[in-house]
Every structure is written in C-alpha cells, then in structure tokens.
Write a protein that holds these residues in place. Structure first.
Motif, PDB file in Angstrom:
ATOM      1  N   GLY A 129       0.513  -1.325  -0.266  1.00  0.00           N
ATOM      2  CA  GLY A 129      -0.351   0.241  -0.345  1.00  0.00           C
ATOM      3  C   GLY A 129       0.966   1.498   0.527  1.00  0.00           C
ATOM      4  O   GLY A 129       0.401   2.178   0.068  1.00  0.00           O
ATOM      5  N   TYR A 130       1.907   0.902  -0.018  1.00  0.00           N
ATOM      6  CA  TYR A 130       2.944   2.235  -0.100  1.00  0.00           C
ATOM      7  C   TYR A 130       3.212   3.083  -1.992  1.00  0.00           C
ATOM      8  O   TYR A 130       3.493   1.762  -2.564  1.00  0.00           O
ATOM      9  CB  TYR A 130       4.444   1.911   0.561  1.00  0.00           C
ATOM     10  CG  TYR A 130       3.925   2.311   2.027  1.00  0.00           C
ATOM     11  CD1 TYR A 130       3.633   1.787   2.897  1.00  0.00           C
ATOM     12  CD2 TYR A 130       4.926   2.906   2.171  1.00  0.00           C
ATOM     13  CE1 TYR A 130       3.461   2.015   4.289  1.00  0.00           C
ATOM     14  CE2 TYR A 130       5.543   3.000   4.120  1.00  0.00           C
ATOM     15  CZ  TYR A 130       4.181   2.330   4.612  1.00  0.00           C
ATOM     16  OH  TYR A 130       4.841   2.707   6.090  1.00  0.00           O
ATOM     17  N   SER A 131       3.501   4.131  -2.290  1.00  0.00           N
ATOM     18  CA  SER A 131       3.643   4.525  -3.021  1.00  0.00           C
ATOM     19  C   SER A 131       5.239   4.778  -3.678  1.00  0.00           C
ATOM     20  O   SER A 131       5.920   5.334  -2.118  1.00  0.00           O
ATOM     21  CB  SER A 131       3.372   6.319  -3.302  1.00  0.00           C
ATOM     22  OG  SER A 131       1.248   5.998  -3.175  1.00  0.00           O
ATOM     23  N   ALA A 132       5.728   4.592  -4.783  1.00  0.00           N
ATOM     24  CA  ALA A 132       7.250   4.728  -5.014  1.00  0.00           C
ATOM     25  C   ALA A 132       7.052   6.395  -5.329  1.00  0.00           C
ATOM     26  O   ALA A 132       7.371   6.598  -6.708  1.00  0.00           O
ATOM     27  CB  ALA A 132       7.660   3.311  -5.580  1.00  0.00           C
ATOM     28  N   PHE A 133       8.804   6.552  -5.362  1.00  0.00           N
ATOM     29  CA  PHE A 133       8.908   7.542  -5.717  1.00  0.00           C
ATOM     30  C   PHE A 133      10.602   7.756  -6.038  1.00  0.00           C
ATOM     31  O   PHE A 133      11.202   6.922  -5.288  1.00  0.00           O
ATOM     32  CB  PHE A 133       8.040   9.123  -5.303  1.00  0.00           C
ATOM     33  CG  PHE A 133       7.288   9.136  -5.653  1.00  0.00           C
ATOM     34  CD1 PHE A 133       6.694  10.134  -6.426  1.00  0.00           C
ATOM     35  CD2 PHE A 133       6.498   8.654  -4.452  1.00  0.00           C
ATOM     36  CE1 PHE A 133       5.114  10.321  -6.301  1.00  0.00           C
ATOM     37  CE2 PHE A 133       5.006   8.598  -4.746  1.00  0.00           C
ATOM     38  CZ  PHE A 133       4.511   9.463  -5.439  1.00  0.00           C
ATOM     39  N   LYS A 134      11.015   8.649  -7.600  1.00  0.00           N
ATOM     40  CA  LYS A 134      12.598   8.793  -7.246  1.00  0.00           C
ATOM     41  C   LYS A 134      12.261  10.484  -7.854  1.00  0.00           C
ATOM     42  O   LYS A 134      12.249  11.090  -7.848  1.00  0.00           O
ATOM     43  CB  LYS A 134      12.857   8.791  -8.964  1.00  0.00           C
ATOM     44  CG  LYS A 134      14.969   8.910  -9.035  1.00  0.00           C
ATOM     45  CD  LYS A 134      14.877   7.673 -10.015  1.00  0.00           C
ATOM     46  CE  LYS A 134      16.732   9.041 -10.098  1.00  0.00           C
ATOM     47  NZ  LYS A 134      17.633   7.834 -11.045  1.00  0.00           N
ATOM     48  N   LEU A 135      13.420  10.797  -6.362  1.00  0.00           N
ATOM     49  CA  LEU A 135      12.988  12.093  -6.340  1.00  0.00           C
ATOM     50  C   LEU A 135      14.881  12.889  -6.711  1.00  0.00           C
ATOM     51  O   LEU A 135      16.309  12.212  -6.384  1.00  0.00           O
ATOM     52  CB  LEU A 135      13.661  12.926  -4.782  1.00  0.00           C
ATOM     53  CG  LEU A 135      14.089  14.231  -4.613  1.00  0.00           C
ATOM     54  CD1 LEU A 135      13.100  15.289  -5.054  1.00  0.00           C
ATOM     55  CD2 LEU A 135      13.993  14.511  -3.322  1.00  0.00           C
ATOM     56  N   THR A 136      14.457  13.276  -7.751  1.00  0.00           N
ATOM     57  CA  THR A 136      16.125  13.432  -8.322  1.00  0.00           C
ATOM     58  C   THR A 136      17.055  15.341  -8.336  1.00  0.00           C
ATOM     59  O   THR A 136      16.052  15.925  -8.363  1.00  0.00           O
ATOM     60  CB  THR A 136      16.274  13.631  -9.534  1.00  0.00           C
ATOM     61  OG1 THR A 136      15.953  11.896 -10.589  1.00  0.00           O
ATOM     62  CG2 THR A 136      17.836  13.777 -10.670  1.00  0.00           C
ATOM     63  N   LEU A 137      18.244  15.628  -7.943  1.00  0.00           N
ATOM     64  CA  LEU A 137      18.286  16.810  -7.272  1.00  0.00           C
ATOM     65  C   LEU A 137      19.139  16.739  -8.645  1.00  0.00           C
ATOM     66  O   LEU A 137      20.158  15.976  -9.407  1.00  0.00           O
ATOM     67  CB  LEU A 137      19.060  17.470  -5.625  1.00  0.00           C
ATOM     68  CG  LEU A 137      19.261  18.967  -5.690  1.00  0.00           C
ATOM     69  CD1 LEU A 137      19.441  18.525  -3.668  1.00  0.00           C
ATOM     70  CD2 LEU A 137      21.403  18.810  -6.374  1.00  0.00           C
ATOM     71  N   LEU A 148       7.792  11.907   6.946  1.00  0.00           N
ATOM     72  CA  LEU A 148       7.471  11.219   5.577  1.00  0.00           C
ATOM     73  C   LEU A 148       7.410   9.508   6.010  1.00  0.00           C
ATOM     74  O   LEU A 148       6.639   9.462   4.912  1.00  0.00           O
ATOM     75  CB  LEU A 148       8.025  12.045   4.475  1.00  0.00           C
ATOM     76  CG  LEU A 148       7.819  13.597   4.480  1.00  0.00           C
ATOM     77  CD1 LEU A 148       8.306  13.853   3.134  1.00  0.00           C
ATOM     78  CD2 LEU A 148       6.021  13.537   3.820  1.00  0.00           C
ATOM     79  N   GLN A 149       7.775   9.663   6.656  1.00  0.00           N
ATOM     80  CA  GLN A 149       7.637   7.957   6.803  1.00  0.00           C
ATOM     81  C   GLN A 149       8.190   7.204   5.762  1.00  0.00           C
ATOM     82  O   GLN A 149       7.926   6.420   5.012  1.00  0.00           O
ATOM     83  CB  GLN A 149       6.010   6.739   7.153  1.00  0.00           C
ATOM     84  CG  GLN A 149       5.859   7.739   8.260  1.00  0.00           C
ATOM     85  CD  GLN A 149       4.258   7.216   8.581  1.00  0.00           C
ATOM     86  OE1 GLN A 149       3.925   5.902   8.502  1.00  0.00           O
ATOM     87  NE2 GLN A 149       3.142   8.172   8.434  1.00  0.00           N
ATOM     88  N   LEU A 150       9.506   7.440   4.861  1.00  0.00           N
ATOM     89  CA  LEU A 150      10.158   7.469   4.057  1.00  0.00           C
ATOM     90  C   LEU A 150      10.589   6.064   4.174  1.00  0.00           C
ATOM     91  O   LEU A 150      11.222   5.958   5.446  1.00  0.00           O
ATOM     92  CB  LEU A 150      11.076   7.718   3.776  1.00  0.00           C
ATOM     93  CG  LEU A 150      10.710   9.673   3.228  1.00  0.00           C
ATOM     94  CD1 LEU A 150      11.682  10.699   2.600  1.00  0.00           C
ATOM     95  CD2 LEU A 150       9.256   9.391   2.046  1.00  0.00           C
ATOM     96  N   GLU A 151      10.588   5.202   3.103  1.00  0.00           N
ATOM     97  CA  GLU A 151      11.695   3.815   2.663  1.00  0.00           C
ATOM     98  C   GLU A 151      12.753   3.707   1.956  1.00  0.00           C
ATOM     99  O   GLU A 151      12.324   3.587   0.388  1.00  0.00           O
ATOM    100  CB  GLU A 151      10.620   2.207   2.867  1.00  0.00           C
ATOM    101  CG  GLU A 151       9.801   2.626   4.673  1.00  0.00           C
ATOM    102  CD  GLU A 151       8.985   0.983   4.198  1.00  0.00           C
ATOM    103  OE1 GLU A 151       8.775   0.620   3.321  1.00  0.00           O
ATOM    104  OE2 GLU A 151       8.246   0.286   5.500  1.00  0.00           O
ATOM    105  N   GLU A 199      -0.868   8.323   1.611  1.00  0.00           N
ATOM    106  CA  GLU A 199      -1.698   9.063   2.630  1.00  0.00           C
ATOM    107  C   GLU A 199      -0.617  10.127   2.771  1.00  0.00           C
ATOM    108  O   GLU A 199      -0.621  11.923   3.317  1.00  0.00           O
ATOM    109  CB  GLU A 199      -2.599   9.302   3.688  1.00  0.00           C
ATOM    110  CG  GLU A 199      -1.281   8.473   4.950  1.00  0.00           C
ATOM    111  CD  GLU A 199      -1.053   7.382   4.699  1.00  0.00           C
ATOM    112  OE1 GLU A 199      -0.845   6.071   5.703  1.00  0.00           O
ATOM    113  OE2 GLU A 199      -2.139   6.429   4.190  1.00  0.00           O
ATOM    114  N   GLN A 200       0.328  10.368   2.402  1.00  0.00           N
ATOM    115  CA  GLN A 200       1.751  11.554   3.032  1.00  0.00           C
ATOM    116  C   GLN A 200       2.446  11.950   1.273  1.00  0.00           C
ATOM    117  O   GLN A 200       3.073  12.873   1.729  1.00  0.00           O
ATOM    118  CB  GLN A 200       2.994  10.686   2.864  1.00  0.00           C
ATOM    119  CG  GLN A 200       2.924  10.185   4.565  1.00  0.00           C
ATOM    120  CD  GLN A 200       2.523  10.822   5.692  1.00  0.00           C
ATOM    121  OE1 GLN A 200       2.660  11.982   5.449  1.00  0.00           O
ATOM    122  NE2 GLN A 200       3.414  10.987   7.247  1.00  0.00           N
ATOM    123  N   VAL A 201       1.999  11.522   0.045  1.00  0.00           N
ATOM    124  CA  VAL A 201       2.686  11.807  -0.771  1.00  0.00           C
ATOM    125  C   VAL A 201       1.873  13.491  -1.428  1.00  0.00           C
ATOM    126  O   VAL A 201       2.551  13.606  -2.227  1.00  0.00           O
ATOM    127  CB  VAL A 201       2.224  10.970  -2.253  1.00  0.00           C
ATOM    128  CG1 VAL A 201       1.855  11.882  -3.447  1.00  0.00           C
ATOM    129  CG2 VAL A 201       2.551   9.946  -2.324  1.00  0.00           C
TER     130      VAL A 201
END
Length: 486
Positions: free
Chosen positions: A200-208, A242-245, A271-273
């Motif tokens: 039930g978690y969403s997956a993202f990539k954050l690029t700087l 944010l409860q990031l994994e 819910e944290q997106v």
C-alpha cells in the motif's frame, strides 16, 4: 562562425582540434596515445612508451642551443568525462563538440578537456615546429591523471634526461604555480540489511540537478552545492516525518568533481504523497535561497516509479542518513601561509548503492600532511560510529614550494618582461603531478603554468582564447631563456 583552427596560435589549436576528435577519458587514452606516437615517428622524433603507458617524445635542440639544459614539457593525456543529464554522449566513442563563443572555447553539454588538452596541444605544437628556438627537449604525456595519477605514480627514475620540468596543468593566466596539495581517497562502505517493501505504499524517485559542480580542488572554496550532501540533508530533515523507506541513493560520478546530480528512490504511505510534494517544493526554495549567489540553478524533480524489490531496514536507513549528514564536506581550513588558498578540504564525491553496501567515495586534499591526517581521522571516527568499513587508498604527496627555484625565477622575470606586470606566485589546491615526479627525480626543478580555464571537471568547462595566446608566448619565451648546462 570562427573555428578552432582559425584561433591564435594556430599550431596549438590545430592540435587541440585533433585531441577533441579522439576520445580520451581516463583509462581510455590508448587511441589518442597511438595517434600521437604515429605522428611523432613520422616526424622522425624519438618515442618511448613506459610500462604504465606514459608517452615520452624527444626532440634535439635547435641550432646554437645544443648546450642548454634539457627541459621536459609535461601534460596528462586523459580528460574528465562529465556531461549534462540530458546530453547523449559516450566519452569512449564520441568526439568532444568544441565551439568558439567570443573569447572562450566551450563544449556542447560535456567537459571540454582543456584540462589538460591545451597543455598537451602546446607541447605537441612545439615538437612539430621548425622555427621555435629551444634546447634539448622532452615531452612527457602521462596517463590516468584524473582518475588516480597512475602515470605519475608509475614514472621510473632514469627515463627522463631533463633538469627542468614545465608542468602545463595550471588554470589561471598570470599565476605561476610552485606547489600543490597532496590527496588521498577514502571509501566508506556501510553494510545494508534489506527488507520487503510495505504494502500500500507509493514509490518515487527524487532527483537533484542543476548544480554547477566543478573541480573539487580549485573550486571547493566557492561554496557551490554538493548534490550528495543536499539530498542527505533532505532525508535527515524529512525521512522520519514522511515515513520514507529508502531503496536507493546514487549521486556524483567522480571523486574529484563536486557532484552536480544525485537521486534517491523510496517508498512512503499513499496518504503522505501530498505532504512529500509540499516538502520537496519547500526544500527546493530553501536551497535556492541559500545558494542564490554561489549555485542558483538547483532543481528537484519528483517522479513516480515502479515498486522496488527491496528497501533498507530502518536501522540501515538511519545509519546511512546520519553518516551522510554528519560527514564533513568542503573547505576544512584555509592556508595561513598562502592568502586565499585552501589548505585542507574534503569532497563527498560519489555515492553508490550496491547489493550489500552503500559506498561513499571521498577525496581529501591538503597542502600539509597533518591536515590530511586530521580529516582521515574524522572519517575513520564517523565510520566507527556508524558501523561502516573505511578504506584509505591512493595517497599522493603534495609538491612542496621552493622559493629559490631557478626556473620559477626565469618564468617570473620572463612574464614581467613580456607583460610589464608581476605574475602571482601561487600554490594550488589541486593534485598536480609534480609532487609525485619529485620522488624519482628529487633534483628536478619544476614550475607550472597554463591559460585561464573556468569550471574544469564540469560541462561548463571553458578556456579563454586570449590567455591561451599569452600562455603560448610565455612558454616559448621561457624555452628561449633556459640557461646552459653547468
């Protein structure tokens, strides 16, 4: 449009155009070396390739100068391979797309390789000329300078006959370098424990991205952003809330380049997106405000990705974030002896996520051994606290300044006679090869000069055309003034 071979001095720029056409990143210099060897042998010049791949080319003195001291002009063959994220370029196959922009030569989306291609081109242009006065001449082109100084480490005693060495790897016209920093690599390897991702978690990539980057020695005092450290800071401030994994952290590509880009992949509750998007926007605004002068182009991009196969355990993730956030970076101390020069620095250059560890590769530089040792100790202590392994390797010595150097005096006086102003005698916070050359050739008199190169080790690298002409004129005038053998 003006082309390279129309610039002054033409022999130098014609060679630089050839250099740009043949790929030569660190550890891939063979094609360019072979091209130079073939050319030199066709010219009737004596060519030697040593056991590590360094190229030595000899040319006899011009008439009437046979009794002058032998000079070796030295450059390195390799270049730093850095490109913008949107640039399609294979440094092992594709030529550098150099172009003229007013009084500057630049490359399209990649490093230019003026570091040290201009110095190499000047040496080859002198070898190819029939009307430049000089005494007995040697040209030393070393391999792998940017990735480990393999050529300088491997240079053996007895290969060179010269009493004087002119290094061409400096990057500021009007400055004569007579000393440089030493350095050492430090790799911190943090063991990872992996877990299955939560349901039930969403997956993202954050690029700087968008940072200037640059040379981790000569640009380290400019206050530019380090992509690795900035993303580590974001994680330190936001990961818990944010409860990031975290699944992956990769950033930078070279230990001796300030990292311009980095990326993290992670999961978080659906819910944290919205909060994540808000925190990313706020963090980007904060960093832009902090770096408004030094590095204003920073950008954060958030994109949704497929669910990763595994994520870091809570302990592994916390250890990594704490280690990275606590790791020192940038200027550690400015020199008391040489105004405006960095004495000791550290660059958190490359972060790589592997199967069993996350590796953090740093480059420590210092003008003094004790400064280098202090920073080594800091990293060892941090590794101990974090439960990481650390490997210190590749140490190379600095080049101790010699105020009584005869060749430095010749270059200084020649510069003053030509340009009617005093040059600045400097020590550079970068790893010139001269310190290593002093080991097999302790009595060799050395100096370093070069044209003005901006933003080396980054795709913004550029070389000033006017100063290339000034550097050329100075080099030729110095060769004319080399004294006779004792």
């Amino acid at each position: 449009m003006t082309t390279l071979n129309q610039l002054y001095p033409q022999p130098l720029w014609q060679w630089f155009e050839q250099i740009c056409a043949i790929p030569h990143p660190s550890k891939h210099e063979a094609a360019l070396s072979q091209h130079i060897q073939t050319w030199a042998k066709d010219k009737g010049l004596a060519v030697t390739v040593d056991k590590v791949g360094n190229l030595i080319i000899r040319k006899g003195a011009t008439a009437g100068m046979e009794n002058r001291k032998t000079v070796v002009i030295q450059a390195h063959i390799d270049m730093v391979p850095q490109k913008n994220n949107d640039k399609v370029h294979d440094f092992t196959k594709d030529p550098i797309e150099a172009w003229v922009d007013g009084d500057w030569v630049k490359a399209r989306g990649t490093t230019l390789g003026a570091d040290n291609g201009i110095g190499m081109a000047s040496a080859l242009a002198i070898l190819g000329s029939d009307d430049i006065p000089h005494g007995p001449l040697e040209v030393l082109l070393t391999v792998d300078e940017e990735a480990g100084m393999t050529g300088a480490f491997g240079l053996e005693a007895g290969l060179l006959n010269a009493e004087i060495l002119i290094n061409t790897d400096s990057e500021q016209e009007g400055e004569i370098y007579m000393g440089c920093a030493g350095g050492v690599d430090a790799q911190l390897s943090l063991p990872m424990v992996w877990e299955a991702p939560a349901d039930g978690y969403s997956a993202f990539k954050l690029t700087l991205s968008g940072l200037k980057g640059g040379h981790s020695g000569v640009n380290i005092h400019l206050g530019r952003g380090n992509a690795n450290k900035l993303l580590g800071r974001f994680l330190f401030e936001q990961a818990d809330g944010l409860q990031l994994e975290l699944a992956e952290f990769n950033g930078g590509s070279l230990r001796n380049a300030i990292p311009r880009e980095a990326g993290i992949s992670f999961m978080l509750p659906a819910e944290q997106v919205a909060e994540l998007q808000s925190k990313v926007t706020a963090f980007e605004a904060m960093v832009r405000a902090e770096l408004a002068v030094a590095d204003p182009g920073v950008s954060l991009t958030l994109s949704e990705i497929p669910t990763p196969s595994k994520v870091m355990s809570e302990q592994s993730q916390n250890s990594l974030i704490d280690l990275l956030h606590a790791c020192p970076n940038g200027v550690m101390r400015m020199s008391d002896e040489v105004a405006g020069v960095t004495e000791t620095s550290l660059n958190v250059g490359v972060i790589t996520t592997g199967e069993e560890t996350v590796d953090i590769l740093c480059l420590i530089r210092s003008l003094i051994d004790s400064g280098r040792s202090q920073v080594e100790g800091m990293l060892i202590a941090l590794s101990n606290l974090a439960g990481a392994e650390i490997e210190i390797s590749g140490a190379y010595p600095g080049w101790k300044p010699d105020n009584s150097s005869p060749v430095m005096a010749i270059v200084r006086d020649t510069y003053q006679d030509i340009y009617h102003k005093e040059p600045v005698i400097m020590v550079i916070h970068a790893g010139l090869e001269c310190g290593l050359f002093k080991q097999p050739y302790p009595d060799m008199d050395m100096v370093s000069i070069g044209p003005t190169i901006r933003f080396p080790h980054s795709p913004d690298e550029m070389v000033n055309v006017t100063t290339v002409g000034q550097y050329w004129e100075l080099l030729l005038a110095v060769l004319k003034r080399i004294p006779e053998k004792a």
